[in-house]
Design an enzyme around this catalytic site. Structure first.
Site, mmCIF file in Angstrom:
data_model
loop_
_atom_site.group_PDB
_atom_site.id
_atom_site.type_symbol
_atom_site.label_atom_id
_atom_site.label_comp_id
_atom_site.label_asym_id
_atom_site.label_seq_id
_atom_site.Cartn_x
_atom_site.Cartn_y
_atom_site.Cartn_z
ATOM 1 N N TYR A 175 37.736 47.143 -32.637
ATOM 2 C CA TYR A 175 38.201 47.372 -31.262
ATOM 3 C C TYR A 175 38.634 46.047 -30.631
ATOM 4 C CZ TYR A 175 37.905 49.025 -26.363
ATOM 5 O OH TYR A 175 38.163 49.360 -25.058
ATOM 6 N N GLU A 212 39.408 43.065 -31.885
ATOM 7 C CA GLU A 212 40.574 42.376 -32.462
ATOM 8 C C GLU A 212 41.846 43.192 -32.294
ATOM 9 O OE1 GLU A 212 40.445 39.392 -32.896
ATOM 10 O OE2 GLU A 212 38.616 38.724 -33.884
ATOM 11 N N ASN A 220 33.640 47.770 -17.959
ATOM 12 C CA ASN A 220 32.966 49.080 -18.068
ATOM 13 C C ASN A 220 33.214 49.976 -16.854
ATOM 14 O OD1 ASN A 220 31.453 46.984 -19.637
ATOM 15 N ND2 ASN A 220 30.414 48.813 -20.389
ATOM 16 N N VAL A 238 26.924 54.167 -22.191
ATOM 17 C CA VAL A 238 25.596 54.144 -21.572
ATOM 18 C C VAL A 238 25.481 55.100 -20.378
ATOM 19 C CG1 VAL A 238 26.027 52.111 -20.085
ATOM 20 C CG2 VAL A 238 23.723 52.611 -20.888
ATOM 21 N N PHE A 279 22.834 58.161 -20.369
ATOM 22 C CA PHE A 279 21.720 58.188 -19.407
ATOM 23 C C PHE A 279 21.794 59.427 -18.504
ATOM 24 C CE2 PHE A 279 20.724 53.299 -19.328
ATOM 25 C CZ PHE A 279 20.292 53.394 -20.642
ATOM 26 N N TYR A 301 18.843 50.445 -25.398
ATOM 27 C CA TYR A 301 18.974 49.669 -26.628
ATOM 28 C C TYR A 301 18.458 48.251 -26.383
ATOM 29 C CZ TYR A 301 22.171 53.513 -27.915
ATOM 30 O OH TYR A 301 22.741 54.741 -28.174
ATOM 31 N N GLN A 345 20.202 43.095 -21.301
ATOM 32 C CA GLN A 345 21.644 42.793 -21.340
ATOM 33 C C GLN A 345 22.283 43.372 -20.080
ATOM 34 O OE1 GLN A 345 20.073 45.080 -23.159
ATOM 35 N NE2 GLN A 345 21.387 46.648 -24.032
ATOM 36 N N PRO A 382 27.250 42.545 -26.560
ATOM 37 C CA PRO A 382 27.313 41.402 -25.626
ATOM 38 C C PRO A 382 26.079 41.328 -24.717
ATOM 39 C CG PRO A 382 29.436 42.520 -25.705
ATOM 40 C CD PRO A 382 28.458 43.388 -26.470
ATOM 41 N N ARG A 437 27.894 40.461 -19.098
ATOM 42 C CA ARG A 437 29.318 40.679 -18.832
ATOM 43 C C ARG A 437 29.531 40.909 -17.340
ATOM 44 N NH1 ARG A 437 31.567 45.518 -22.039
ATOM 45 N NH2 ARG A 437 31.761 44.043 -23.742
HETATM 46 P P1 NAD Z 1 38.892 57.843 -23.990
HETATM 47 O O1 NAD Z 1 38.387 57.840 -25.389
HETATM 48 O O2 NAD Z 1 38.302 58.803 -23.029
HETATM 49 O O3 NAD Z 1 40.459 58.052 -23.958
HETATM 50 C C1 NAD Z 1 41.324 57.570 -24.942
HETATM 51 C C2 NAD Z 1 42.407 58.610 -25.156
HETATM 52 O O4 NAD Z 1 43.347 58.131 -26.137
HETATM 53 C C3 NAD Z 1 41.870 59.948 -25.700
HETATM 54 O O5 NAD Z 1 42.412 61.021 -24.985
HETATM 55 C C4 NAD Z 1 42.335 59.969 -27.160
HETATM 56 O O6 NAD Z 1 42.500 61.277 -27.664
HETATM 57 C C5 NAD Z 1 43.626 59.177 -27.059
HETATM 58 N N1 NAD Z 1 44.035 58.555 -28.321
HETATM 59 C C6 NAD Z 1 43.292 57.740 -29.107
HETATM 60 N N2 NAD Z 1 44.016 57.335 -30.170
HETATM 61 C C7 NAD Z 1 45.243 57.917 -30.033
HETATM 62 C C8 NAD Z 1 46.426 57.881 -30.798
HETATM 63 N N3 NAD Z 1 46.513 57.170 -31.943
HETATM 64 N N4 NAD Z 1 47.504 58.581 -30.384
HETATM 65 C C9 NAD Z 1 47.459 59.315 -29.228
HETATM 66 N N5 NAD Z 1 46.345 59.388 -28.459
HETATM 67 C C10 NAD Z 1 45.255 58.695 -28.866
HETATM 68 O O7 NAD Z 1 38.729 56.341 -23.456
HETATM 69 P P2 NAD Z 1 38.908 55.765 -21.990
HETATM 70 O O8 NAD Z 1 37.600 55.304 -21.503
HETATM 71 O O9 NAD Z 1 39.698 56.710 -21.172
HETATM 72 O O10 NAD Z 1 39.776 54.462 -22.301
HETATM 73 C C11 NAD Z 1 41.191 54.463 -22.109
HETATM 74 C C12 NAD Z 1 41.736 53.083 -22.403
HETATM 75 O O11 NAD Z 1 41.137 52.125 -21.512
HETATM 76 C C13 NAD Z 1 41.457 52.592 -23.814
HETATM 77 O O12 NAD Z 1 42.593 51.897 -24.287
HETATM 78 C C14 NAD Z 1 40.299 51.641 -23.638
HETATM 79 O O13 NAD Z 1 40.300 50.632 -24.612
HETATM 80 C C15 NAD Z 1 40.548 51.078 -22.252
HETATM 81 N N6 NAD Z 1 39.284 50.638 -21.634
HETATM 82 C C16 NAD Z 1 38.409 51.542 -21.127
HETATM 83 C C17 NAD Z 1 37.213 51.087 -20.589
HETATM 84 C C18 NAD Z 1 36.203 52.032 -19.980
HETATM 85 O O14 NAD Z 1 35.137 51.568 -19.551
HETATM 86 N N7 NAD Z 1 36.462 53.314 -19.880
HETATM 87 C C19 NAD Z 1 36.906 49.723 -20.594
HETATM 88 C C20 NAD Z 1 37.828 48.845 -21.166
HETATM 89 C C21 NAD Z 1 39.023 49.303 -21.664
HETATM 90 N N1 UDP Z 2 23.318 51.206 -24.212
HETATM 91 C C1 UDP Z 2 21.996 51.605 -24.098
HETATM 92 N N2 UDP Z 2 21.703 52.903 -24.328
HETATM 93 C C2 UDP Z 2 22.625 53.835 -24.651
HETATM 94 C C3 UDP Z 2 23.989 53.427 -24.759
HETATM 95 C C4 UDP Z 2 24.288 52.095 -24.536
HETATM 96 O O1 UDP Z 2 21.115 50.803 -23.809
HETATM 97 O O2 UDP Z 2 22.257 55.016 -24.831
HETATM 98 C C5 UDP Z 2 23.640 49.789 -23.926
HETATM 99 C C6 UDP Z 2 24.514 49.099 -24.972
HETATM 100 O O3 UDP Z 2 23.710 48.546 -25.983
HETATM 101 C C7 UDP Z 2 25.213 48.042 -24.130
HETATM 102 C C8 UDP Z 2 25.377 48.704 -22.747
HETATM 103 O O4 UDP Z 2 24.422 49.771 -22.733
HETATM 104 O O5 UDP Z 2 24.402 46.901 -23.989
HETATM 105 C C9 UDP Z 2 26.766 49.255 -22.500
HETATM 106 O O6 UDP Z 2 27.097 50.070 -23.603
HETATM 107 P P1 UDP Z 2 28.413 50.964 -23.679
HETATM 108 O O7 UDP Z 2 28.434 51.587 -25.036
HETATM 109 O O8 UDP Z 2 28.488 51.868 -22.520
HETATM 110 O O9 UDP Z 2 29.610 49.935 -23.497
HETATM 111 P P2 UDP Z 2 29.902 48.459 -24.078
HETATM 112 O O10 UDP Z 2 29.885 47.585 -22.897
HETATM 113 O O11 UDP Z 2 28.866 48.083 -25.082
HETATM 114 O O12 UDP Z 2 31.251 48.627 -24.679
#
Ligand code: NAD
Ligand code: UDP
Length: 314
Positions: free
Chosen positions: A146, A148, A175, A188, A192, A205, A210, A273, A276
């Site tokens: 993810y 990279e 997040n 998380v 929860f 975890y 963290q 991590p 953050r």
């Molecule tokens: P999510 O998993 O709910 O949504 C991702 C969507 O992309 C899904 O609907 C999935 O079906 C679609 N998808 C995945 N691979 C695909 C492909 N190859 N072709 C077409 N569709 C595809 O995740 P999210 O939380 O909504 O995240 C959306 C974006 O925001 C992601 O790029 C994620 O990296 C970024 N992001 C989200 C968070 C967060 O906290 N939610 C944090 C950082 C970055």
């Molecule tokens: N985490 C936890 N319990 C869970 C799921 C996640 O303690 O049931 C912790 C996880 O180890 C991390 C933080 O919650 O430290 C955020 O995790 P999440 O998977 O939501 O997002 P991340 O920031 O790791 O991408």
């Protein structure tokens, strides 16, 4: 702005972004392969005549006729549980998928916005994290599929922007939580809330010391829309600057649900991590954006939605 394509439209963030764009009068084309997204997330969007969905993998060429003003690339598994289950798909969505989305934007002269992530900072050695920090990522660890992929996606976006052929913006999302998180997606807040409402133990975890900084989805989508409208490359951190430990989050969820669930500890995942928190000065300066929904308020809204969605499903 009049016509926007959103990849990952059926996901948690993508579906809220589609709704926000439709609400301000845009035409929206959603793209999704439903690998981690859900059709029900699109219920509001589908009720609009200005919404169409292309069910396809973003790694395959995207053909759209007519004008296009912006392409927002959100398609990628995002929960650690999802990207660890779909490692190669995640690398492809960030690499090939990003290039496909950029090609479409360039062809139409559209603005391109990349949904990047705070994970580009890895396990940060600088705190809070400003956009100038280059990060501390294990390039071959399990999370690297993810981290990279997103770092490559940023490099690709910046390289295209440097050619002068692409008006691009990079949003580093921290997040985010809220309604439409998929129960069981492993993040998380999903875990929860589901655990507390079911009366099951909350799985913390490690020691739970963290930290993360949790942003409510409505705030985040407002930031993304501003990024579409702006002419800036960034990268720009989008996140809530209030930092809490995972244990504090668990206690807050217990309090707000009134649950009597216990807290149990489970092993800390590899390369998790330790802390953050976004430096949000650039978002404020370039986008005039700042998160405004408090964690308690956002969690209360999420819990209310979750309880209703679960009751309807039964
Ligand atoms: P999510 O998993 O709910 O949504 C991702 C969507 O992309 C899904 O609907 C999935 O079906 C679609 N998808 C995945 N691979 C695909 C492909 N190859 N072709 C077409 N569709 C595809 O995740 P999210 O939380 O909504 O995240 C959306 C974006 O925001 C992601 O790029 C994620 O990296 C970024 N992001 C989200 C968070 C967060 O906290 N939610 C944090 C950082 C970055
Ligand atoms: N985490 C936890 N319990 C869970 C799921 C996640 O303690 O049931 C912790 C996880 O180890 C991390 C933080 O919650 O430290 C955020 O995790 P999440 O998977 O939501 O997002 P991340 O920031 O790791 O991408």
């Amino acid at each position: 702005m009049s016509r926007v394509l959103v990849t990952g439209a059926a996901g948690f963030l993508g579906s809220h972004l589609c709704d926000a764009l439709l609400a301000r009068g845009e035409e929206v084309i959603g793209v999704d392969n439903f690998s981690t997204g859900r059709p029900e997330n699109l219920a509001v969007a589908r009720a609009h005549r200005a919404f169409v969905l292309l069910e396809q993998d973003v790694c395959n060429p995207l053909a759209v006729s007519g004008e296009l003003d912006a392409v927002c690339h959100l398609a990628s598994p995002a929960s650690p549980a999802d990207y660890l289950r779909l490692p190669l798909e995640t690398l492809r969505a960030g690499s090939r998928g990003t290039e496909t989305a950029i090609a479409l934007a360039a062809e139409h002269g559209a603005r391109f916005v990349l949904a990047s992530t705070s994970e580009v900072y890895g396990n940060p050695l600088v705190h809070p994290q400003p956009e100038t920090y280059w990060g501390n990522v294990n390039p071959i660890g399990p999370r690297s599929v993810y981290d990279e992929a997103k770092r490559f996606a940023e490099a690709l976006t910046a390289a295209y922007a440097r050619t002068g052929c692409l008006n691009a913006g990079i949003a580093r999302i921290f997040n985010t939580y809220g309604p439409r998180l998929r129960p069981g997606d492993g993040r998380v807040v999903s875990n929860f809330v589901a655990q507390a409402l079911a009366g099951e133990p909350l799985t913390v975890y490690g020691e739970g010391t963290q930290t993360r900084s949790f942003c409510y989805v409505e705030d985040l989508v407002d930031g993304l829309v501003r990024m579409i409208d702006a002419e800036v490359l960034g990268p720009v951190n989008l996140g809530n600057a209030v930092e809490v430990t995972v244990l504090e989050l668990a206690q807050c969820v217990l309090e707000l649900t009134g649950s009597t669930s216990r807290i149990v500890h489970r092993p800390l995942p590899a390369d998790d991590p330790t802390r953050r928190r976004p430096d949000v000065a650039r978002a404020s300066e370039l986008l005039g954006w700042k998160a405004s929904v408090s964690l308690r308020e956002g969690l209360a809204r999420t819990i209310q939605w979750w309880a209703r969605a679960t009751a309807t499903a039964q």
